[in-house]
Write a protein that holds these residues in place. Structure first.
Motif, PDB file in Angstrom:
ATOM      1  N   LEU A   1       0.832  -1.208   0.000  1.00 52.61           N
ATOM      2  CA  LEU A   1       0.000   0.000   0.000  1.00 52.61           C
ATOM      3  C   LEU A   1       0.866   1.257   0.000  1.00 52.61           C
ATOM      4  CD1 LEU A   1      -2.779  -1.107   2.507  1.00 52.61           C
ATOM      5  CD2 LEU A   1      -3.071  -0.657   0.064  1.00 52.61           C
ATOM      6  N   VAL A   2       1.925   1.247   0.782  1.00 55.23           N
ATOM      7  CA  VAL A   2       2.837   2.386   0.810  1.00 55.23           C
ATOM      8  C   VAL A   2       3.470   2.592  -0.569  1.00 55.23           C
ATOM      9  CG1 VAL A   2       5.059   3.202   1.734  1.00 55.23           C
ATOM     10  CG2 VAL A   2       3.319   2.260   3.274  1.00 55.23           C
ATOM     11  N   SER A   3       3.913   1.513  -1.195  1.00 50.42           N
ATOM     12  CA  SER A   3       4.539   1.614  -2.514  1.00 50.42           C
ATOM     13  C   SER A   3       3.564   2.175  -3.551  1.00 50.42           C
ATOM     14  CB  SER A   3       5.052   0.237  -2.947  1.00 50.42           C
ATOM     15  OG  SER A   3       5.677   0.314  -4.205  1.00 50.42           O
ATOM     16  N   TRP A   4       2.303   1.716  -3.496  1.00 43.81           N
ATOM     17  CA  TRP A   4       1.284   2.244  -4.401  1.00 43.81           C
ATOM     18  C   TRP A   4       1.101   3.747  -4.170  1.00 43.81           C
ATOM     19  CZ3 TRP A   4      -3.428   4.672  -4.133  1.00 43.81           C
ATOM     20  CH2 TRP A   4      -4.193   4.676  -5.297  1.00 43.81           C
ATOM     21  N   GLY A   5       1.040   4.128  -2.903  1.00 41.57           N
ATOM     22  CA  GLY A   5       0.903   5.543  -2.569  1.00 41.57           C
ATOM     23  C   GLY A   5       2.109   6.362  -3.020  1.00 41.57           C
ATOM     24  N   ASP A   6       3.310   5.809  -2.845  1.00 40.86           N
ATOM     25  CA  ASP A   6       4.522   6.510  -3.297  1.00 40.86           C
ATOM     26  C   ASP A   6       4.499   6.722  -4.804  1.00 40.86           C
ATOM     27  OD1 ASP A   6       5.477   6.512  -0.694  1.00 40.86           O
ATOM     28  OD2 ASP A   6       6.929   4.899  -1.023  1.00 40.86           O
ATOM     29  N   THR A   7       3.952   5.757  -5.529  1.00 41.22           N
ATOM     30  CA  THR A   7       3.921   5.830  -6.991  1.00 41.22           C
ATOM     31  C   THR A   7       2.801   6.734  -7.503  1.00 41.22           C
ATOM     32  OG1 THR A   7       4.850   3.610  -7.157  1.00 41.22           O
ATOM     33  CG2 THR A   7       3.730   4.454  -9.111  1.00 41.22           C
ATOM     34  N   TYR A   8       1.614   6.621  -6.931  1.00 39.08           N
ATOM     35  CA  TYR A   8       0.450   7.280  -7.507  1.00 39.08           C
ATOM     36  C   TYR A   8      -0.122   8.433  -6.693  1.00 39.08           C
ATOM     37  CZ  TYR A   8       0.597   3.298 -10.593  1.00 39.08           C
ATOM     38  OH  TYR A   8       1.006   2.363 -11.490  1.00 39.08           O
ATOM     39  N   MET A   9       0.285   8.592  -5.438  1.00 44.27           N
ATOM     40  CA  MET A   9      -0.315   9.628  -4.604  1.00 44.27           C
ATOM     41  C   MET A   9       0.681  10.667  -4.072  1.00 44.27           C
ATOM     42  SD  MET A   9      -3.410   8.638  -4.875  1.00 44.27           S
ATOM     43  CE  MET A   9      -4.227   9.753  -3.765  1.00 44.27           C
TER      44      MET A   9
ATOM     45  N   CYS B   1      21.631  -4.740   2.449  1.00 41.83           N
ATOM     46  CA  CYS B   1      22.452  -4.168   1.376  1.00 41.83           C
ATOM     47  C   CYS B   1      22.555  -2.646   1.431  1.00 41.83           C
ATOM     48  CB  CYS B   1      21.928  -4.603   0.000  1.00 41.83           C
ATOM     49  SG  CYS B   1      20.349  -3.840  -0.481  1.00 41.83           S
ATOM     50  N   GLY B   2      21.756  -2.021   2.286  1.00 42.84           N
ATOM     51  CA  GLY B   2      21.820  -0.579   2.437  1.00 42.84           C
ATOM     52  C   GLY B   2      21.145   0.216   1.336  1.00 42.84           C
ATOM     53  N   GLN B   3      20.417  -0.452   0.462  1.00 41.39           N
ATOM     54  CA  GLN B   3      19.792   0.226  -0.670  1.00 41.39           C
ATOM     55  C   GLN B   3      18.322   0.518  -0.408  1.00 41.39           C
ATOM     56  OE1 GLN B   3      21.547   1.224  -3.497  1.00 41.39           O
ATOM     57  NE2 GLN B   3      23.232   0.603  -2.153  1.00 41.39           N
ATOM     58  N   ARG B   4      17.846   1.605  -1.026  1.00 44.17           N
ATOM     59  CA  ARG B   4      16.422   1.917  -0.984  1.00 44.17           C
ATOM     60  C   ARG B   4      15.694   0.820  -1.754  1.00 44.17           C
ATOM     61  NH1 ARG B   4      13.433   7.220  -3.487  1.00 44.17           N
ATOM     62  NH2 ARG B   4      11.382   6.689  -2.662  1.00 44.17           N
ATOM     63  N   MET B   5      14.561   0.356  -1.200  1.00 41.52           N
ATOM     64  CA  MET B   5      13.880  -0.765  -1.841  1.00 41.52           C
ATOM     65  C   MET B   5      12.395  -0.497  -2.008  1.00 41.52           C
ATOM     66  SD  MET B   5      11.943  -2.285   0.834  1.00 41.52           S
ATOM     67  CE  MET B   5      11.565  -3.849   0.143  1.00 41.52           C
ATOM     68  N   LYS B   6      11.814  -1.253  -2.933  1.00 48.09           N
ATOM     69  CA  LYS B   6      10.373  -1.281  -3.145  1.00 48.09           C
ATOM     70  C   LYS B   6       9.954  -2.740  -3.075  1.00 48.09           C
ATOM     71  CE  LYS B   6       9.880   2.681  -6.216  1.00 48.09           C
ATOM     72  NZ  LYS B   6       9.315   3.129  -7.482  1.00 48.09           N
ATOM     73  N   PRO B   7       8.758  -3.001  -2.534  1.00 47.07           N
ATOM     74  CA  PRO B   7       8.321  -4.397  -2.468  1.00 47.07           C
ATOM     75  C   PRO B   7       8.032  -4.955  -3.857  1.00 47.07           C
ATOM     76  CG  PRO B   7       6.563  -2.939  -1.781  1.00 47.07           C
ATOM     77  CD  PRO B   7       7.771  -2.082  -1.994  1.00 47.07           C
ATOM     78  N   VAL B   8       8.369  -6.218  -4.040  1.00 48.78           N
ATOM     79  CA  VAL B   8       8.125  -6.910  -5.301  1.00 48.78           C
ATOM     80  C   VAL B   8       7.466  -8.238  -4.966  1.00 48.78           C
ATOM     81  CG1 VAL B   8       9.191  -7.951  -7.337  1.00 48.78           C
ATOM     82  CG2 VAL B   8      10.145  -5.859  -6.371  1.00 48.78           C
ATOM     83  N   MET B   9       6.366  -8.546  -5.650  1.00 47.82           N
ATOM     84  CA  MET B   9       5.720  -9.840  -5.434  1.00 47.82           C
ATOM     85  C   MET B   9       6.377 -10.860  -6.360  1.00 47.82           C
ATOM     86  SD  MET B   9       1.799 -11.134  -5.864  1.00 47.82           S
ATOM     87  CE  MET B   9       1.128 -10.064  -4.638  1.00 47.82           C
ATOM     88  N   VAL B  10       6.724 -12.009  -5.768  1.00 47.06           N
ATOM     89  CA  VAL B  10       7.325 -13.084  -6.557  1.00 47.06           C
ATOM     90  C   VAL B  10       6.559 -14.378  -6.309  1.00 47.06           C
ATOM     91  CG1 VAL B  10       9.634 -12.043  -6.538  1.00 47.06           C
ATOM     92  CG2 VAL B  10       9.015 -13.726  -4.799  1.00 47.06           C
TER      93      VAL B  10
END
Length: 159
Positions: free
Chosen positions: A96-104, A119-128
């Protein structure tokens, strides 16, 4: 379908919404994942009435999403902690946060960065896929009624 009957439906989404499907509950869960644990802190951050907050927290405890743990004995004071069942909601909240970051989000972008500790990197959730680990999207999944639910599940699946 009536709102108070969602938990009786042969649909996992309906049953889930019966527990976490209102805006205040989702915001309480967001704050739990951000480390908020005490009633007064939830109340201050959310700006919600004490009665409404108490109701949402009680429901989450009754459904095993949160548990209360004492942090002071006299007078008794308790904080709210995520159970394993509650922690399992993390991918839901992150999606939900990722959707909001993208569209809202506004022109400034996402208000919070999520950093993968390993790894110290900014990430987005990915469904696998749980079987082959390939990323999956809506067009990659076929929904079929489960045999144990028969006609009840058949009406949930379009097509």
């Amino acid at each position: 379908m009536r709102w108070e009957e969602l938990d009786q439906q042969p649909c996992s989404l309906s049953r889930t919404l019966a527990v976490i499907g209102d805006r205040w509950t989702l915001l309480v869960l967001r704050d739990c994942f951000l480390g908020v644990r005490r009633f007064d802190a939830f109340e201050k951050r959310l700006g919600v009435t004490r009665h409404l907050l108490a109701d949402r927290l009680k429901k989450l405890v009754e459904h095993g999403v949160l548990y209360k743990q004492p942090y002071q004995q006299r007078p008794l004071r308790e904080e709210y902690r995520l159970t394993d069942k509650g922690l399992a909601l993390h991918p839901v909240i992150m999606s939900l946060v990722s959707w909001g970051d993208t569209y809202m989000a506004d022109e400034r972008g996402a208000p919070i960065e999520h950093i993968h500790k390993a790894c110290g990197q900014r990430m987005k959730p990915v469904m696998v896929c749980s079987e082959c680990a390939e990323p999956v999207g809506a067009r990659d999944i076929e929904a079929r009624p489960a045999a144990a639910f028969g006609e009840d599940a058949q009406r949930l699946v379009a097509g």
